[in-house]
Design an enzyme around this catalytic site. Sequence first.
Site, PDB file in Angstrom:
ATOM      1  CD  GLU A  15      23.890 -21.561 -24.084  1.00  0.00           C
ATOM      2  OE1 GLU A  15      23.169 -22.137 -23.243  1.00  0.00           O
ATOM      3  OE2 GLU A  15      24.729 -22.165 -24.792  1.00  0.00           O
TER       4      GLU A  15
ATOM      5  CG  HIS B 160      19.418 -24.317 -23.444  1.00  0.00           C
ATOM      6  ND1 HIS B 160      18.929 -25.591 -23.575  1.00  0.00           N
ATOM      7  CD2 HIS B 160      20.601 -24.306 -24.115  1.00  0.00           C
ATOM      8  CE1 HIS B 160      19.782 -26.331 -24.286  1.00  0.00           C
ATOM      9  NE2 HIS B 160      20.798 -25.568 -24.638  1.00  0.00           N
TER      10      HIS B 160
END
Lengths: 499, 499
Positions: free
Chosen positions: A265, A268
């Site tokens: 994550e 991202h």
Amino acid sequence: MEFQKALELFKKNNETMGAYGHAMGVMYYDMDTVAPKNAFKGFGKTIGILSEIQYRLSVNDENFEIIDTLMAHKDELDFITRREVEEAAHDLDMMRKIPIEEYTAYRVLLTEAREKWLEAKATNNYELFEPVLAQIVDYNRRIAGYIDPSVSPYDFWLNEFERGASVKMLDEYFAKVKDALVPLIHSIKEKGDVIDTSFAELSYPLEGQRKFSDYLMKVLTINKDDCSIGETEHPFTTHFNKHDVRITTHYHDSVTNNMYSVIHEGGHALYELNTGDDIIGSPLASGASTGIHESQSRLYENIIGRSEEFIELIFPKLKELFPEQLKDVSAHMFYLAVNKAQPSLIRIEADELTYSMHVLIRYELEKRLMDGSLSTKELPAEWNRLYKEYLGVDVPDDTHGCLQDSHWSSGTLGYFPSYSLGSAYGAQIVAHMKKELDIAALVKENKIGVIVEWLTEKIYKYGMLLRPDELIKNCCGEEFNPQYYVDYLTEKFKKIYNL
Amino acid sequence: MEFQKALELFKKNNETMGAYGHAMGVMYYDMDTVAPKNAFKGFGKTIGILSEIQYRLSVNDENFEIIDTLMAHKDELDFITRREVEEAAHDLDMMRKIPIEEYTAYRVLLTEAREKWLEAKATNNYELFEPVLAQIVDYNRRIAGYIDPSVSPYDFWLNEFERGASVKMLDEYFAKVKDALVPLIHSIKEKGDVIDTSFAELSYPLEGQRKFSDYLMKVLTINKDDCSIGETEHPFTTHFNKHDVRITTHYHDSVTNNMYSVIHEGGHALYELNTGDDIIGSPLASGASTGIHESQSRLYENIIGRSEEFIELIFPKLKELFPEQLKDVSAHMFYLAVNKAQPSLIRIEADELTYSMHVLIRYELEKRLMDGSLSTKELPAEWNRLYKEYLGVDVPDDTHGCLQDSHWSSGTLGYFPSYSLGSAYGAQIVAHMKKELDIAALVKENKIGVIVEWLTEKIYKYGMLLRPDELIKNCCGEEFNPQYYVDYLTEKFKKIYNL
């Protein structure tokens, strides 16, 4: 409509639509993270009302005229505005064709679906979720049909998530990956259980894991003032602007689950945190596609995060936080453990090598759900059959089977393939980065910031200004080529397993 | 406009306005709890845009016509709708008179103010906050002037927060309370330091405190599926509907700060969680006034939460969670400790007896800020002077002085007096409740739910259907009378201090 007037209204409209998107985005984030359980009804009602307002703001004669006027004057627009108008024209074309009642009802259904999925997963009760999933498949088919009846519904959605993707392209792509990796997976299986992972499966206290998350954020050069970390069943990343990015994670007993969720994550997040300042507030201030986004999350997670240099970098901190669990463990042992290739049940816990098989299974199932050759009632049995066939594992229950991912409950069918494409993009990008940077040395010296800067220049700063294929070309000087991915995996795992 | 048409549009408009209120409410909650620090800019921009849309939805000729039509047909409306229309007419009258630029700019300013206040408090730097506070005072004065130039700005705001309150009424009220309590506080001071609180000031580990919060929620009969608990600098309660209430707390070293924050905010929450089902979705589904709201938070916090029976009820759990800190402590010692009357610096940590002095100081300062006889530059010195004069304490810095509360940074001047009025309402309500319920026995037996039910019948279920004075009359069968408050405190503290 006069050109200047259209331009002014377009800018104003972007701001307003951005505000609705922001507010609803925060509401979704809140619902997924901290809202009390029974908040979902009021949440669904409000999302329904605001979605309808947003829809009407977008789908109306004045807006059609604005977009048509600007499209007719495309050459007079600066580059950023031209790209904004092109994307708006694409979206509007979609919105124009979906009846508002269906659009609103679908948004409301998705709220319900999330609740049902959470409960179904928690209680291993697929039947609870199945009727909603059937409706979601149906909506996806109908909506695709409204917008472009000339292509199959699944082709439509694949292309929405990753422009250029199609069943034809992905059938070929997955065939190539499967041909290369299955023999490798087979050879590794024949070697037997040669990597010790017992220490990684011990119980790592939550408090230490939370501290480790904070440490990893720092190593990744993520500024906590711009990016928070929350906790959810299924980790995700969302963003409202480059100074407000949210990642979430899920803490299991083992330290490696959370560790790689945070890095994934975090990848991202780094993409969103580094879009260019020239597109702040623009609807283009977001990743170019889900495939490019996944290329970044998986690049940090696997190519960097599972490299020997990275493990050497973070291992002292791990030892400090978990001295008991890691007392007889070396960095090299840890490196081997996080790279153990072993067919398993859960996609997000899968190793780098077998990962694409999980994606392939979902791709095949989605394709058949969408073309009607598989019903949602038949899904669990078929899921289990494919896991046995491709990965050789027995699925014990739906919680560890077809209920494991949140994607379908949030209405996305056609998204999974981008995970695998992302890995392939990532391998290609890194192969080219290596010509300019000594990646291994940078990681070893805790200078991941230099890698982030390189990627910012080549990819992040553009947001959606460039399309996926343009970005790959801009970054690598050539078209997308999955051979890098296959080569990278083959070399890495042959070395690890002495093949 | 035709009556039926107006009614239909009114209902539809309420739904839409409710959705905006909900979305912005969640955004504020998110910003105060989990958003990354740098989110505030994007947040302010979005709140500005949505506030303007909400304003325009409300303040327009069609809406004026709707309200005017319905007000002309008041007698034909059912009770709930009539009250909705009355409140809307009141609000619209306000909105009609505030220029939209000022309204929007003020909302944006408040976002900035919160940031500045947080930083000013953290760094003990009042000068950082002062210019914003000066603007807030100015906005409050101007806005009051737009709406009702016939009364003083402070009278206007007092009446907004608590219909019927005014400088005249509060000057009399505080004089009465001061006359009764100052001699009592004086007598107690003369007795010297007779209550041991050393054990309460030890360090209580965070993990145990979080568990204790959950336990307290259960004792208060708060369902966690309807009400979450978050963490913020300054505890507060917010709600989006009766199934989505949020309380927050702040953990200090000592266990009692958080304990009484949870009970206080829990009291606010119980009010919102128990509004009637017949007003779900209505703008009236909210507490009647800040004073009535505070009557509930302080009723649970003090009259119940600081009673000997309550301490006896919860003490075993406290001992279980903090065996070391409480090893030589009895329930009675703990009861005395949480009731120690001692002038102090921080309002939210003040004891029940001296609490109203803190409110009085804020009341006098606000009154003078609003009438222009005190400038924001002079505020810290004057704050410190009054703390010395009324409470005999020396304020060491502004963080523990005039920067301690969030209220002014969120634009509310005229709210503080309701805290003291709330205590007085609460004492009167409990005096009447005692005629029907054996409160001491119910608390002892962990049956606070029976008390919640009684209050639900008398107060909570009505939401804003009845006004504060009507609720007091409905509940007590008589007008508001502060004598109960004075008597309650006098009796309680004379007993505790053997006076």
